[in-house]
Design a protein around this motif. Sequence first.
Motif, PDB file in Angstrom:
ATOM      1  N   ILE A  12     -51.669  10.909  -1.276  1.00  0.00           N
ATOM      2  CA  ILE A  12     -50.582  11.714  -0.720  1.00  0.00           C
ATOM      3  C   ILE A  12     -50.505  11.497   0.790  1.00  0.00           C
ATOM      4  CG2 ILE A  12     -49.834  14.083  -0.240  1.00  0.00           C
ATOM      5  CD1 ILE A  12     -50.946  14.805  -3.047  1.00  0.00           C
ATOM      6  N   ARG A  13     -51.642  11.488   1.443  1.00  0.00           N
ATOM      7  CA  ARG A  13     -51.679  11.260   2.891  1.00  0.00           C
ATOM      8  C   ARG A  13     -51.070   9.900   3.235  1.00  0.00           C
ATOM      9  NH1 ARG A  13     -51.705  13.217   8.025  1.00  0.00           N
ATOM     10  NH2 ARG A  13     -52.960  11.936   9.371  1.00  0.00           N
ATOM     11  N   ILE A  14     -51.405   8.883   2.473  1.00  0.00           N
ATOM     12  CA  ILE A  14     -50.870   7.539   2.699  1.00  0.00           C
ATOM     13  C   ILE A  14     -49.357   7.533   2.494  1.00  0.00           C
ATOM     14  CG2 ILE A  14     -50.847   5.187   1.787  1.00  0.00           C
ATOM     15  CD1 ILE A  14     -53.885   5.575   1.249  1.00  0.00           C
ATOM     16  N   LYS A  15     -48.890   8.232   1.475  1.00  0.00           N
ATOM     17  CA  LYS A  15     -47.440   8.314   1.231  1.00  0.00           C
ATOM     18  C   LYS A  15     -46.740   9.014   2.387  1.00  0.00           C
ATOM     19  CE  LYS A  15     -43.455   8.316  -0.702  1.00  0.00           C
ATOM     20  NZ  LYS A  15     -42.617   7.172  -0.411  1.00  0.00           N
ATOM     21  N   CYS A  16     -47.339  10.097   2.902  1.00  0.00           N
ATOM     22  CA  CYS A  16     -46.737  10.817   4.031  1.00  0.00           C
ATOM     23  C   CYS A  16     -46.704   9.935   5.277  1.00  0.00           C
ATOM     24  CB  CYS A  16     -47.502  12.111   4.308  1.00  0.00           C
ATOM     25  SG  CYS A  16     -47.268  13.353   3.034  1.00  0.00           S
ATOM     26  N   LEU A  17     -47.755   9.174   5.512  1.00  0.00           N
ATOM     27  CA  LEU A  17     -47.755   8.253   6.639  1.00  0.00           C
ATOM     28  C   LEU A  17     -46.668   7.191   6.471  1.00  0.00           C
ATOM     29  CD1 LEU A  17     -51.579   7.819   7.262  1.00  0.00           C
ATOM     30  CD2 LEU A  17     -49.897   8.670   8.914  1.00  0.00           C
ATOM     31  N   ASP A  18     -46.486   6.713   5.262  1.00  0.00           N
ATOM     32  CA  ASP A  18     -45.436   5.741   4.984  1.00  0.00           C
ATOM     33  C   ASP A  18     -44.059   6.342   5.252  1.00  0.00           C
ATOM     34  OD1 ASP A  18     -44.337   3.275   3.905  1.00  0.00           O
ATOM     35  OD2 ASP A  18     -43.788   4.483   2.154  1.00  0.00           O
ATOM     36  N   CYS A  19     -43.861   7.562   4.830  1.00  0.00           N
ATOM     37  CA  CYS A  19     -42.581   8.247   5.017  1.00  0.00           C
ATOM     38  C   CYS A  19     -42.283   8.479   6.504  1.00  0.00           C
ATOM     39  CB  CYS A  19     -42.602   9.583   4.277  1.00  0.00           C
ATOM     40  SG  CYS A  19     -41.077  10.525   4.368  1.00  0.00           S
ATOM     41  N   CYS A  20     -43.331   8.695   7.294  1.00  0.00           N
ATOM     42  CA  CYS A  20     -43.178   8.977   8.736  1.00  0.00           C
ATOM     43  C   CYS A  20     -43.435   7.738   9.588  1.00  0.00           C
ATOM     44  CB  CYS A  20     -44.117  10.104   9.140  1.00  0.00           C
ATOM     45  SG  CYS A  20     -43.678  11.683   8.423  1.00  0.00           S
ATOM     46  N   CYS A  21     -43.246   6.560   9.014  1.00  0.00           N
ATOM     47  CA  CYS A  21     -43.387   5.280   9.739  1.00  0.00           C
ATOM     48  C   CYS A  21     -44.761   5.103  10.376  1.00  0.00           C
ATOM     49  CB  CYS A  21     -42.285   5.140  10.781  1.00  0.00           C
ATOM     50  SG  CYS A  21     -40.637   5.186  10.079  1.00  0.00           S
ATOM     51  N   SER A  23     -46.817   7.295  11.693  1.00  0.00           N
ATOM     52  CA  SER A  23     -47.172   8.185  12.797  1.00  0.00           C
ATOM     53  C   SER A  23     -47.834   9.464  12.273  1.00  0.00           C
ATOM     54  CB  SER A  23     -45.933   8.551  13.604  1.00  0.00           C
ATOM     55  OG  SER A  23     -46.227   9.536  14.549  1.00  0.00           O
ATOM     56  N   SER A  24     -49.111   9.649  12.591  1.00  0.00           N
ATOM     57  CA  SER A  24     -49.807  10.848  12.122  1.00  0.00           C
ATOM     58  C   SER A  24     -49.269  12.104  12.808  1.00  0.00           C
ATOM     59  CB  SER A  24     -51.315  10.731  12.333  1.00  0.00           C
ATOM     60  OG  SER A  24     -51.606  10.548  13.693  1.00  0.00           O
ATOM     61  N   ASN A  25     -48.760  11.959  14.033  1.00  0.00           N
ATOM     62  CA  ASN A  25     -48.149  13.110  14.713  1.00  0.00           C
ATOM     63  C   ASN A  25     -46.889  13.570  13.980  1.00  0.00           C
ATOM     64  OD1 ASN A  25     -50.052  13.308  16.746  1.00  0.00           O
ATOM     65  ND2 ASN A  25     -48.950  11.914  18.094  1.00  0.00           N
ATOM     66  N   GLU A  26     -46.130  12.616  13.472  1.00  0.00           N
ATOM     67  CA  GLU A  26     -44.934  12.966  12.706  1.00  0.00           C
ATOM     68  C   GLU A  26     -45.290  13.627  11.379  1.00  0.00           C
ATOM     69  OE1 GLU A  26     -41.620  12.829  13.500  1.00  0.00           O
ATOM     70  OE2 GLU A  26     -42.361  12.357  15.494  1.00  0.00           O
ATOM     71  N   VAL A  27     -46.398  13.211  10.782  1.00  0.00           N
ATOM     72  CA  VAL A  27     -46.842  13.836   9.529  1.00  0.00           C
ATOM     73  C   VAL A  27     -47.186  15.297   9.795  1.00  0.00           C
ATOM     74  CG1 VAL A  27     -48.629  13.848   7.743  1.00  0.00           C
ATOM     75  CG2 VAL A  27     -47.654  11.687   8.497  1.00  0.00           C
ATOM     76  N   PRO A  31     -40.757  18.070   9.058  1.00  0.00           N
ATOM     77  CA  PRO A  31     -39.829  19.166   8.795  1.00  0.00           C
ATOM     78  C   PRO A  31     -39.379  19.267   7.329  1.00  0.00           C
ATOM     79  CG  PRO A  31     -38.626  17.343   9.710  1.00  0.00           C
ATOM     80  CD  PRO A  31     -40.084  16.928   9.683  1.00  0.00           C
ATOM     81  N   SER A  32     -39.812  18.340   6.495  1.00  0.00           N
ATOM     82  CA  SER A  32     -39.358  18.304   5.103  1.00  0.00           C
ATOM     83  C   SER A  32     -40.120  19.305   4.240  1.00  0.00           C
ATOM     84  CB  SER A  32     -39.518  16.894   4.532  1.00  0.00           C
ATOM     85  OG  SER A  32     -38.752  15.977   5.250  1.00  0.00           O
ATOM     86  N   VAL A  33     -39.861  20.582   4.446  1.00  0.00           N
ATOM     87  CA  VAL A  33     -40.585  21.616   3.707  1.00  0.00           C
ATOM     88  C   VAL A  33     -40.190  21.660   2.230  1.00  0.00           C
ATOM     89  CG1 VAL A  33     -41.063  23.044   5.717  1.00  0.00           C
ATOM     90  CG2 VAL A  33     -38.940  23.380   4.455  1.00  0.00           C
ATOM     91  N   ASN A  34     -39.094  21.029   1.860  1.00  0.00           N
ATOM     92  CA  ASN A  34     -38.685  20.978   0.456  1.00  0.00           C
ATOM     93  C   ASN A  34     -39.408  19.883  -0.318  1.00  0.00           C
ATOM     94  OD1 ASN A  34     -36.887  23.098   0.766  1.00  0.00           O
ATOM     95  ND2 ASN A  34     -35.211  21.750   1.335  1.00  0.00           N
ATOM     96  N   CYS A  35     -40.132  19.028   0.379  1.00  0.00           N
ATOM     97  CA  CYS A  35     -40.899  17.970  -0.260  1.00  0.00           C
ATOM     98  C   CYS A  35     -42.083  18.586  -1.004  1.00  0.00           C
ATOM     99  CB  CYS A  35     -41.389  16.978   0.797  1.00  0.00           C
ATOM    100  SG  CYS A  35     -42.469  15.701   0.139  1.00  0.00           S
ATOM    101  N   SER A  36     -42.299  18.167  -2.230  1.00  0.00           N
ATOM    102  CA  SER A  36     -43.400  18.736  -3.019  1.00  0.00           C
ATOM    103  C   SER A  36     -44.772  18.334  -2.473  1.00  0.00           C
ATOM    104  CB  SER A  36     -43.282  18.326  -4.483  1.00  0.00           C
ATOM    105  OG  SER A  36     -43.287  16.915  -4.596  1.00  0.00           O
ATOM    106  N   PRO A  39     -47.274  20.557   1.438  1.00  0.00           N
ATOM    107  CA  PRO A  39     -48.501  21.329   1.672  1.00  0.00           C
ATOM    108  C   PRO A  39     -49.767  20.463   1.740  1.00  0.00           C
ATOM    109  CG  PRO A  39     -47.231  22.306  -0.107  1.00  0.00           C
ATOM    110  CD  PRO A  39     -46.598  20.991   0.219  1.00  0.00           C
ATOM    111  N   PHE A  40     -49.703  19.254   1.170  1.00  0.00           N
ATOM    112  CA  PHE A  40     -50.875  18.389   1.072  1.00  0.00           C
ATOM    113  C   PHE A  40     -50.868  17.268   2.111  1.00  0.00           C
ATOM    114  CE2 PHE A  40     -49.741  20.110  -3.041  1.00  0.00           C
ATOM    115  CZ  PHE A  40     -50.923  20.712  -3.428  1.00  0.00           C
ATOM    116  N   ARG A  41     -49.899  17.249   3.014  1.00  0.00           N
ATOM    117  CA  ARG A  41     -49.679  16.123   3.926  1.00  0.00           C
ATOM    118  C   ARG A  41     -50.829  15.875   4.885  1.00  0.00           C
ATOM    119  NH1 ARG A  41     -47.493  20.516   6.071  1.00  0.00           N
ATOM    120  NH2 ARG A  41     -47.396  20.759   8.315  1.00  0.00           N
TER     121      ARG A  41
END
Length: 62
Positions: A12-21, A23-27, A31-36, A39-41
């Motif tokens: 999940i962490r790797i997917k969030c990093l991928d989604c945020c290009c 950037s761990s600061n962006e993770v 702002p995507s609180v609707n993403c399932s 909470p685990f990012r």
Amino acid sequence: MEEKRISPLKAIRIKCLDCCCGSSNEVKSCPSVNCSLHPFREGHDPFRVKVELTPEQKEKRR
């Protein structure tokens, strides 16, 4: 070639990093609180309750 296994939380962490290009600061400020996965990012389960053991319970488990 043998694949290395990773935990679901790390995946999940790797997917969030991928989604945020990458950037761990962006993770952290995602702002995507609707993403399932939101909470685990941070790479941990916020719903897991930490169990505090008494010294007697710790001794018994040894």
